[in-house]
Design a protein around this motif. Sequence first.
Motif, PDB file in Angstrom:
ATOM      1  N   GLY A 173     -34.605  -5.619 -35.760  1.00  0.00           N
ATOM      2  CA  GLY A 173     -35.888  -5.302 -35.141  1.00  0.00           C
ATOM      3  C   GLY A 173     -36.002  -3.830 -34.788  1.00  0.00           C
ATOM      4  N   LEU A 174     -37.217  -3.409 -34.519  1.00  0.00           N
ATOM      5  CA  LEU A 174     -37.491  -1.993 -34.285  1.00  0.00           C
ATOM      6  C   LEU A 174     -36.778  -1.459 -33.049  1.00  0.00           C
ATOM      7  CD1 LEU A 174     -39.111   0.435 -35.328  1.00  0.00           C
ATOM      8  CD2 LEU A 174     -41.020  -0.325 -33.896  1.00  0.00           C
ATOM      9  N   GLY A 175     -36.749  -2.236 -31.985  1.00  0.00           N
ATOM     10  CA  GLY A 175     -36.163  -1.769 -30.731  1.00  0.00           C
ATOM     11  C   GLY A 175     -34.662  -1.537 -30.786  1.00  0.00           C
ATOM     12  N   ARG A 176     -33.977  -2.130 -31.765  1.00  0.00           N
ATOM     13  CA  ARG A 176     -32.517  -1.986 -31.852  1.00  0.00           C
ATOM     14  C   ARG A 176     -32.089  -1.220 -33.108  1.00  0.00           C
ATOM     15  NH1 ARG A 176     -29.663  -7.569 -30.881  1.00  0.00           N
ATOM     16  NH2 ARG A 176     -27.895  -6.157 -30.648  1.00  0.00           N
ATOM     17  N   LEU A 177     -33.040  -0.544 -33.715  1.00  0.00           N
ATOM     18  CA  LEU A 177     -32.742   0.237 -34.911  1.00  0.00           C
ATOM     19  C   LEU A 177     -31.980   1.500 -34.517  1.00  0.00           C
ATOM     20  CD1 LEU A 177     -33.473   0.028 -37.975  1.00  0.00           C
ATOM     21  CD2 LEU A 177     -35.415   1.530 -37.481  1.00  0.00           C
ATOM     22  N   THR A 178     -30.804   1.707 -35.123  1.00  0.00           N
ATOM     23  CA  THR A 178     -29.969   2.874 -34.798  1.00  0.00           C
ATOM     24  C   THR A 178     -29.475   3.542 -36.065  1.00  0.00           C
ATOM     25  OG1 THR A 178     -27.886   1.632 -34.777  1.00  0.00           O
ATOM     26  CG2 THR A 178     -29.133   1.756 -32.687  1.00  0.00           C
ATOM     27  N   MET A 179     -29.165   4.827 -35.928  1.00  0.00           N
ATOM     28  CA  MET A 179     -28.578   5.560 -37.056  1.00  0.00           C
ATOM     29  C   MET A 179     -27.209   4.976 -37.407  1.00  0.00           C
ATOM     30  SD  MET A 179     -30.560   7.756 -38.376  1.00  0.00           S
ATOM     31  CE  MET A 179     -31.381   9.353 -38.377  1.00  0.00           C
ATOM     32  N   GLU A 180     -26.485   4.521 -36.387  1.00  0.00           N
ATOM     33  CA  GLU A 180     -25.163   3.937 -36.650  1.00  0.00           C
ATOM     34  C   GLU A 180     -25.287   2.717 -37.562  1.00  0.00           C
ATOM     35  OE1 GLU A 180     -24.804   6.126 -32.752  1.00  0.00           O
ATOM     36  OE2 GLU A 180     -26.300   4.851 -33.728  1.00  0.00           O
ATOM     37  N   GLY A 181     -26.223   1.838 -37.235  1.00  0.00           N
ATOM     38  CA  GLY A 181     -26.400   0.636 -38.037  1.00  0.00           C
ATOM     39  C   GLY A 181     -26.864   0.939 -39.450  1.00  0.00           C
ATOM     40  N   THR A 232     -22.586   5.337 -45.584  1.00  0.00           N
ATOM     41  CA  THR A 232     -22.595   6.793 -45.583  1.00  0.00           C
ATOM     42  C   THR A 232     -22.348   7.271 -44.156  1.00  0.00           C
ATOM     43  OG1 THR A 232     -23.813   8.729 -46.394  1.00  0.00           O
ATOM     44  CG2 THR A 232     -25.078   7.107 -45.151  1.00  0.00           C
ATOM     45  N   ALA A 233     -22.148   8.553 -43.992  1.00  0.00           N
ATOM     46  CA  ALA A 233     -21.852   9.093 -42.666  1.00  0.00           C
ATOM     47  C   ALA A 233     -23.129   9.250 -41.838  1.00  0.00           C
ATOM     48  CB  ALA A 233     -21.165  10.446 -42.807  1.00  0.00           C
ATOM     49  N   LYS A 234     -23.003   8.925 -40.566  1.00  0.00           N
ATOM     50  CA  LYS A 234     -24.146   9.083 -39.668  1.00  0.00           C
ATOM     51  C   LYS A 234     -24.598  10.540 -39.611  1.00  0.00           C
ATOM     52  CE  LYS A 234     -23.354   8.826 -35.277  1.00  0.00           C
ATOM     53  NZ  LYS A 234     -23.082   8.362 -33.895  1.00  0.00           N
ATOM     54  N   THR A 235     -23.655  11.453 -39.677  1.00  0.00           N
ATOM     55  CA  THR A 235     -23.999  12.877 -39.641  1.00  0.00           C
ATOM     56  C   THR A 235     -24.853  13.277 -40.840  1.00  0.00           C
ATOM     57  OG1 THR A 235     -21.863  13.341 -40.699  1.00  0.00           O
ATOM     58  CG2 THR A 235     -21.989  13.589 -38.301  1.00  0.00           C
ATOM     59  N   ARG A 251     -30.890  15.111 -42.104  1.00  0.00           N
ATOM     60  CA  ARG A 251     -32.220  15.013 -42.724  1.00  0.00           C
ATOM     61  C   ARG A 251     -33.275  14.407 -41.799  1.00  0.00           C
ATOM     62  NH1 ARG A 251     -33.542  13.557 -48.957  1.00  0.00           N
ATOM     63  NH2 ARG A 251     -35.795  13.493 -48.761  1.00  0.00           N
ATOM     64  N   TRP A 252     -32.864  13.453 -40.959  1.00  0.00           N
ATOM     65  CA  TRP A 252     -33.817  12.777 -40.085  1.00  0.00           C
ATOM     66  C   TRP A 252     -33.329  12.850 -38.644  1.00  0.00           C
ATOM     67  CZ3 TRP A 252     -31.776  10.222 -44.488  1.00  0.00           C
ATOM     68  CH2 TRP A 252     -32.657  10.118 -45.579  1.00  0.00           C
ATOM     69  N   PRO A 253     -34.196  13.225 -37.702  1.00  0.00           N
ATOM     70  CA  PRO A 253     -33.756  13.338 -36.305  1.00  0.00           C
ATOM     71  C   PRO A 253     -33.602  12.005 -35.581  1.00  0.00           C
ATOM     72  CG  PRO A 253     -36.076  13.927 -36.499  1.00  0.00           C
ATOM     73  CD  PRO A 253     -35.561  13.729 -37.894  1.00  0.00           C
ATOM     74  N   SER A 254     -34.172  10.940 -36.160  1.00  0.00           N
ATOM     75  CA  SER A 254     -34.117   9.641 -35.482  1.00  0.00           C
ATOM     76  C   SER A 254     -34.257   8.532 -36.512  1.00  0.00           C
ATOM     77  CB  SER A 254     -35.256   9.534 -34.464  1.00  0.00           C
ATOM     78  OG  SER A 254     -36.508   9.444 -35.146  1.00  0.00           O
ATOM     79  N   PRO A 255     -33.870   7.304 -36.164  1.00  0.00           N
ATOM     80  CA  PRO A 255     -34.050   6.183 -37.091  1.00  0.00           C
ATOM     81  C   PRO A 255     -35.526   5.908 -37.379  1.00  0.00           C
ATOM     82  CG  PRO A 255     -33.261   5.397 -34.961  1.00  0.00           C
ATOM     83  CD  PRO A 255     -33.146   6.885 -34.940  1.00  0.00           C
ATOM     84  N   GLU A 256     -36.391   6.195 -36.394  1.00  0.00           N
ATOM     85  CA  GLU A 256     -37.825   5.989 -36.612  1.00  0.00           C
ATOM     86  C   GLU A 256     -38.363   6.944 -37.672  1.00  0.00           C
ATOM     87  OE1 GLU A 256     -36.560   4.346 -32.846  1.00  0.00           O
ATOM     88  OE2 GLU A 256     -36.453   6.409 -33.577  1.00  0.00           O
ATOM     89  N   GLU A 257     -37.884   8.179 -37.653  1.00  0.00           N
ATOM     90  CA  GLU A 257     -38.303   9.147 -38.673  1.00  0.00           C
ATOM     91  C   GLU A 257     -37.829   8.709 -40.056  1.00  0.00           C
ATOM     92  OE1 GLU A 257     -40.114  12.089 -38.600  1.00  0.00           O
ATOM     93  OE2 GLU A 257     -40.706  11.441 -36.610  1.00  0.00           O
ATOM     94  N   LEU A 258     -36.628   8.192 -40.111  1.00  0.00           N
ATOM     95  CA  LEU A 258     -36.099   7.689 -41.387  1.00  0.00           C
ATOM     96  C   LEU A 258     -36.940   6.512 -41.877  1.00  0.00           C
ATOM     97  CD1 LEU A 258     -32.283   7.063 -42.022  1.00  0.00           C
ATOM     98  CD2 LEU A 258     -34.108   6.003 -43.318  1.00  0.00           C
ATOM     99  N   LEU A 259     -37.316   5.640 -40.959  1.00  0.00           N
ATOM    100  CA  LEU A 259     -38.136   4.489 -41.322  1.00  0.00           C
ATOM    101  C   LEU A 259     -39.490   4.938 -41.873  1.00  0.00           C
ATOM    102  CD1 LEU A 259     -38.645   1.415 -41.354  1.00  0.00           C
ATOM    103  CD2 LEU A 259     -39.447   1.631 -38.990  1.00  0.00           C
ATOM    104  N   LEU A 260     -40.121   5.896 -41.217  1.00  0.00           N
ATOM    105  CA  LEU A 260     -41.400   6.420 -41.715  1.00  0.00           C
ATOM    106  C   LEU A 260     -41.244   7.002 -43.112  1.00  0.00           C
ATOM    107  CD1 LEU A 260     -42.869   8.225 -38.576  1.00  0.00           C
ATOM    108  CD2 LEU A 260     -43.811   6.208 -39.709  1.00  0.00           C
ATOM    109  N   ASP A 261     -40.156   7.697 -43.347  1.00  0.00           N
ATOM    110  CA  ASP A 261     -39.894   8.286 -44.659  1.00  0.00           C
ATOM    111  C   ASP A 261     -39.768   7.195 -45.718  1.00  0.00           C
ATOM    112  OD1 ASP A 261     -39.516  10.600 -46.246  1.00  0.00           O
ATOM    113  OD2 ASP A 261     -37.357  10.283 -46.236  1.00  0.00           O
TER     114      ASP A 261
END
Length: 197
Positions: free
Chosen positions: A28-36, A43-46, A51-61
């Motif tokens: 779900g959206l509330g528990r979306l993390t870069m780690e997951g 791949t590495a979280k770093t 490229r993306w500052p947050s998981p939400e930005e990655l999702l939008l992309d």
Amino acid sequence: MGGRTRRRGDALLAVVHQAVLDELDEVGLGRLTMEGIARRAETAKTSLYRRWPSPEELLLDAIAAAFPVEVPSPAADDLRGDLIRALELMIEWSRHPTSRAVRAVLAERHRHPELVDALYSRVFEPAGRRFTATVLHHYAEVGQLDPGLITPVVEDIGEALVIKHAIDTGQEPTPQRLAEIVDQAILPAVHGSPTRR
């Protein structure tokens, strides 16, 4: 031979986009993390944070990368056909994982209003706002339609009726129903004339 194949460029991007969509489906959206997402993409979280500052930005992309845009007939000589194809494109996209992601974001509007705003400004607006809108504006630009008739309500007609049919029946509209939506609702609204068979 051991070890994973090192992925770069478009191949890695496709894997990361799929990972964020799969992670959203699971947690779900509330528990979306870069780690997951990184763990799922192997791949590495770093690498993600570069490229993306947050998981939400990655999702939008990921949503933007898969969101379709209608391509009207260049000669603007088949308004009815172009409108039907635009609604078919909407239905095709509705089967894609990014469609579920969009619904998940919209369902959290009260918790993440800024994310919903970004969805509209960065995904929907560049793609023409609504399915059929790109077609209608194309025909207006070449003088086939009165641009004053292409209001936000008219832009919404096709999408709204497709969604209502799905809600009412639990099924996708048939090709015949798509043609009826175009012939009986969109074309009359822009003073077009449906093709008679």
